[in-house]
Motif scaffolding. Structure first.
Motif, short mmCIF file in Angstrom:
data_model
loop_
_atom_site.label_atom_id
_atom_site.label_comp_id
_atom_site.label_asym_id
_atom_site.label_seq_id
_atom_site.Cartn_x
_atom_site.Cartn_y
_atom_site.Cartn_z
N ILE A 22 0.97 -1.27 0.00
CA ILE A 22 0.08 0.01 -0.11
C ILE A 22 0.81 1.43 0.08
O ILE A 22 0.55 2.09 -0.86
CB ILE A 22 -1.03 0.04 1.34
N SER A 23 1.84 1.35 0.88
CA SER A 23 2.70 2.49 0.75
C SER A 23 3.56 2.63 -0.31
O SER A 23 3.56 3.92 -0.93
CB SER A 23 3.76 2.23 2.03
N LEU A 24 4.13 1.50 -0.94
CA LEU A 24 4.74 1.63 -2.40
C LEU A 24 3.77 2.01 -3.39
O LEU A 24 4.29 3.08 -4.19
CB LEU A 24 5.45 0.51 -2.61
N ILE A 300 -0.29 12.12 4.14
CA ILE A 300 -1.25 11.68 5.37
C ILE A 300 -1.78 10.35 5.62
O ILE A 300 -1.44 9.70 6.49
CB ILE A 300 -2.75 12.57 5.25
N ASN A 301 -1.85 9.45 4.42
CA ASN A 301 -2.12 8.08 4.34
C ASN A 301 -0.93 7.29 4.71
O ASN A 301 -1.17 6.36 5.63
CB ASN A 301 -2.66 7.55 2.79
N LEU A 302 0.34 7.61 4.33
CA LEU A 302 1.24 7.06 4.75
C LEU A 302 1.57 7.15 6.44
O LEU A 302 2.17 6.26 7.00
CB LEU A 302 2.65 7.42 4.01
N VAL A 303 1.40 8.41 6.85
CA VAL A 303 1.48 8.60 8.26
C VAL A 303 0.56 7.81 9.15
O VAL A 303 0.97 7.30 10.02
CB VAL A 303 1.41 10.13 8.60
N ASN A 304 -0.71 7.63 8.52
CA ASN A 304 -1.52 6.81 9.47
C ASN A 304 -1.10 5.28 9.43
O ASN A 304 -1.32 4.49 10.13
CB ASN A 304 -2.89 6.97 8.55
N ILE A 305 -0.50 4.95 8.13
CA ILE A 305 -0.09 3.46 8.11
C ILE A 305 1.09 3.43 9.00
O ILE A 305 1.26 2.19 9.65
CB ILE A 305 0.14 3.19 6.43
N ASN A 306 1.92 4.42 8.91
CA ASN A 306 3.13 4.23 9.86
C ASN A 306 2.91 3.84 11.21
O ASN A 306 3.44 3.44 12.08
CB ASN A 306 4.11 5.12 9.54
N PHE A 388 9.23 13.57 1.03
CA PHE A 388 8.21 12.61 1.18
C PHE A 388 8.42 11.90 2.30
O PHE A 388 7.68 11.54 3.35
CB PHE A 388 7.92 11.80 -0.09
N GLY A 389 9.73 11.19 2.29
CA GLY A 389 10.11 10.11 3.45
C GLY A 389 10.33 10.97 4.92
O GLY A 389 9.67 10.40 5.72
N LEU A 390 10.70 12.10 4.84
CA LEU A 390 10.90 12.80 5.94
C LEU A 390 9.43 13.39 6.73
O LEU A 390 9.20 13.20 7.89
CB LEU A 390 11.86 14.21 5.91
N LEU A 391 8.70 13.81 5.55
CA LEU A 391 7.41 14.30 6.39
C LEU A 391 6.21 13.22 6.73
O LEU A 391 5.84 13.52 7.76
CB LEU A 391 6.74 15.17 5.01
N SER A 392 6.56 11.94 6.46
CA SER A 392 5.42 11.08 6.41
C SER A 392 6.30 10.03 7.63
O SER A 392 5.73 9.31 8.12
CB SER A 392 5.37 9.95 5.14
N GLY A 393 7.78 10.35 7.87
CA GLY A 393 8.30 9.74 8.97
C GLY A 393 8.52 10.35 10.28
O GLY A 393 8.73 9.59 11.26
N PRO A 396 5.45 9.74 12.99
CA PRO A 396 5.50 8.48 13.72
C PRO A 396 6.73 8.25 14.41
O PRO A 396 6.61 7.30 15.45
CB PRO A 396 5.30 7.65 12.25
N ALA A 397 7.80 8.74 14.01
CA ALA A 397 9.04 8.47 14.70
C ALA A 397 9.05 9.24 16.09
O ALA A 397 9.46 8.56 17.05
CB ALA A 397 10.20 8.89 13.77
N TRP A 398 8.55 10.34 16.23
CA TRP A 398 8.28 10.97 17.35
C TRP A 398 7.41 10.18 18.22
O TRP A 398 7.59 10.31 19.63
CB TRP A 398 7.73 12.43 17.09
N ARG A 399 6.33 9.68 17.75
CA ARG A 399 5.41 8.88 18.53
C ARG A 399 6.10 7.65 19.08
O ARG A 399 5.84 7.25 20.23
CB ARG A 399 4.11 8.34 17.61
N MET A 400 6.89 7.07 18.28
CA MET A 400 7.53 5.93 18.81
C MET A 400 8.48 6.26 19.76
O MET A 400 8.68 5.66 20.68
CB MET A 400 8.50 5.50 17.34
N SER A 401 9.30 7.38 19.75
CA SER A 401 10.41 7.64 20.80
C SER A 401 9.69 8.04 22.05
O SER A 401 10.12 8.32 23.01
CB SER A 401 11.18 8.76 20.14
#
Length: 412
Positions: A22-24, A300-306, A388-393, A396-401
């Protein structure tokens, strides 16, 4: 450390095949659209045949006469008289190429109607622009002065009018019941260059309209060639001073505007209401907003998936934190994973873009117009991938940390 991040990233992508697909898919489709648009814009704005000296050229396409009090305005191309008696007196330029707006004429070949677009030019046209002559040569200043009925035609017209006749220089082509002797054949120009494109090029002294008309509005545009790029600002100022001394055509107008612009500005200015603004800022804003909107939804979709992937990996996060992994290490790992994912999507997007551009080129949808993924377009694609990778990552990375060890283990 980076090697470990890469191993973990590929392991996660293989493990979550559905999320990866889905992401790709979202990334590749978005980047395909961006790359195709970038290829179009790059082709339209970059120097290309036969306008190869665009980096030291300025374009005079319109003259505007206005009466602010009466809300009256007249906008259009300029006259040949204006170029000869006003713009032509400039000292800084190396040369000024002048041509009419192309007009359609009809001719018949084997009882079949053929539409030929005609352009009238001065002699400098062939010096400023670098046409590729397949055979023959351009008409000379003497040909123009004597109003010789000579013509330069495009390769497309040669094929359509003469067929497989071999060399056609010396033969005659007829349009609007007038015969012209062909003295040159040039490689065809795409219609996407409207101020340069034509099928049949003729000396301006053959124009049906009186080229000696002393009005300032007409059907002509010009390309001002500087000796060096550093002279462009001086030419703009010199032209501005000349225009300031030109009186409006009649008493209905009180103000006159005309500008020597760069190639892109010469088009954007036509859509600007403020005659003192080139409109380039508006174009850049429109492009920026378009790119932003194209990237917003898939981001936004990729953020939700992540975020969903993070929740599924909460046990992994909890265990790693319990063994001393810092929040920064976990965040960096996830950002690297996401950038790898977007780069893979970018590779797929480039492959899709190449297929689409090849299809457009082979379809002859726009004759003589070839799109390609050059270094500039490729750079835009890679930049879009990283952005794109930075915006969508990042989120979620902050949420993880921010996950607490206890909560992460409970969520698992």
């Amino acid at each position: 450390m980076l090697k470990n991040y890469l191993k973990i990233a590929f392991a996660v992508l293989r493990r979550r095949k559905f999320f990866t697909f889905i992401s790709l898919f979202g990334i590749s489709i978005t980047l395909t659209i961006l790359i195709v648009l970038a290829a179009f814009l790059d082709k339209l704005t970059s120097p290309g045949y036969p306008d190869m000296k665009r980096d030291r050229s300025l374009y005079i396409n319109t003259i505007v006469q206005e009466n602010p009090k009466a809300s009256g305005m007249m906008r259009g191309p300029l006259s040949l008289y204006f170029f000869q008696h006003y713009a032509g007196v400039m000292k800084t330029p190396e040369n000024i190429a002048v041509s009419s707006i192309f007009t359609a004429t009809n001719t018949y070949v084997n009882n079949k109607k053929l539409v030929i677009n005609v352009k009238y030019t001065n002699g400098a046209w062939w010096d400023v622009l670098e046409y590729d002559f397949v055979e023959g040569k351009p008409y000379s200043l003497q040909d123009i002065k004597n109003a010789e009925r000579v013509a330069v035609i495009s390769e497309d017209v040669k094929k359509q009018y003469f067929g497989d006749a071999g060399k056609v220089t010396g033969k005659y082509i007829e349009t609007d019941n007038v015969q012209y002797r062909v003295i040159g054949v040039v490689k065809s120009v795409p219609i996407t260059s409207p101020f340069i494109y034509a099928d049949l090029y003729l000396p301006y002294t053959l124009s049906k309209s009186d080229y000696r008309d002393r009005s300032i509005s007409g059907a002509y545009t010009g390309i001002v060639l500087a000796r060096d790029k550093s002279d462009l600002a001086r030419i703009k100022e010199e032209y501005k001073q000349i225009v300031a001394k030109v009186p409006p055509q009649n008493k209905d107008y009180t103000i006159l505007y005309s500008h020597a612009d760069t190639y892109v500005e010469s088009f954007t200015r036509m859509f600007s209401r403020d005659q003192n603004s080139s409109g380039l800022g508006i174009l850049l804003a429109v492009v920026a907003i378009t790119v932003f909107l194209l990237m917003l939804l898939p981001t936004i979709n990729l953020v939700n998936i992540n975020v969903s992937r993070i929740m599924e990996r909460s046990s992994e996060i909890g265990v790693r934190k319990a063994f001393g992994a810092s929040s920064g290490t976990l965040a960096m790992q996830f950002i690297v994973e996401n950038i790898i994912l977007t780069l893979l999507g970018g590779v797929i997007g480039i492959i899709f873009s190449y297929i689409i551009l090849s299809t457009i080129n082979h379809s002859s949808l726009i004759p003589n117009f070839t799109l390609s993924i050059n270094f500039t377009v490729l750079s835009y694609g890679i930049l879009a991938c990283l952005l794109f990778g930075l915006l969508s990552g990042v989120y979620p990375a902050w949420r993880m940390s921010r996950m607490e060890v206890v909560n992460a283990l409970k969520a698992s």
